[in-house]
Design an enzyme around this catalytic site. Structure first.
Site, PDB file in Angstrom:
ATOM      1  N   CYS A   1      48.369  35.220  43.673  1.00 37.45           N
ATOM      2  CA  CYS A   1      47.670  35.507  42.810  1.00 37.45           C
ATOM      3  C   CYS A   1      46.407  34.208  42.368  1.00 37.45           C
ATOM      4  CB  CYS A   1      47.950  36.080  41.760  1.00 37.45           C
ATOM      5  SG  CYS A   1      46.565  36.845  40.562  1.00 37.45           S
ATOM      6  N   HIS A   2      46.567  33.666  41.138  1.00 32.80           N
ATOM      7  CA  HIS A   2      45.976  32.448  40.951  1.00 32.80           C
ATOM      8  C   HIS A   2      46.822  31.026  41.068  1.00 32.80           C
ATOM      9  CE1 HIS A   2      43.319  35.364  38.786  1.00 32.80           C
ATOM     10  NE2 HIS A   2      42.447  34.358  38.840  1.00 32.80           N
TER      11      HIS A   2
END
Length: 190
Positions: free
Chosen positions: A113-114
């Site tokens: 994800c991030h």
């Protein structure tokens, strides 16, 4: 899951708050299911606050502060996402150095994800084929990565995925890379 971690330790690095809970707990369980020993690393002793998107979720006990953690003690590193988690990690010099040490030691790193924001700060994405949450693609390309929109991408021990929907594939590939390192001590990130 393919492969066994046979009691090997795997570091999970998170900031004091902001980690996406499912991106922490599902890979954690995958490591345990492969007979590995996950350890939660953060800025200091105490607890970390996980989140379900923007809502507070569960609290988890830190096993060791990053200042006391040694890359030599782990077969690999997992970086859960969440927007705030990697944003805080990339401002902590000890955490950024810890991440970079896994690359220098040629040990597997899994980021979802991030989480690749922390990899950008550690200056380890140049020339790597990888994915992430779509909003990071420009940041990753600007840092020299070859960003692709795939469920899971593996590049010489670096495992990346886009979001929680990709967790089954992410966990499977993460365990494969960690198990290969544990069983054969083969270099990653070459």
């Amino acid at each position: 899951m393919t492969g066994s971690l046979s009691g090997r330790r795997v570091a999970f690095l998170v900031a004091p708050e902001g980690a996406e809970q499912v991106e922490l707990t599902q890979p954690w369980k995958a490591v345990q299911d492969a007979e590995g020993l996950p350890e939660l690393i953060s800025f200091e002793h105490g607890d970390v606050q996980a989140f379900n998107h923007l809502d507070k979720a569960d609290v988890f006990r830190v096993d060791k502060p990053v200042s006391e953690a040694s890359v030599d003690d782990y077969v690999g590193l997992v970086l859960p996402g969440g927007v705030a988690n990697p944003d805080l990690l990339r401002t902590d010099r000890a955490s950024v150095d810890f991440v970079a040490q896994f690359f220098r030691a040629n040990k597997p790193v899994a980021a979802i994800c991030h989480a690749p924001w922390t990899l950008i700060e550690a200056d380890v994405v140049r020339g790597k084929r990888m994915t992430s949450y779509p909003s990071l693609q420009t940041d990753l390309r600007n840092a020299g990565a070859d960003w692709v929109d795939d469920e899971v991408v593996v590049d010489n021990g670096l495992v990346t995925s886009r979001n929680p929907d990709d967790l089954p594939a992410f966990c499977r590939k993460m365990v494969e890379e960690l198990a290969e390192q544990a069983e054969h001590g083969q270099a990653a990130h070459a």
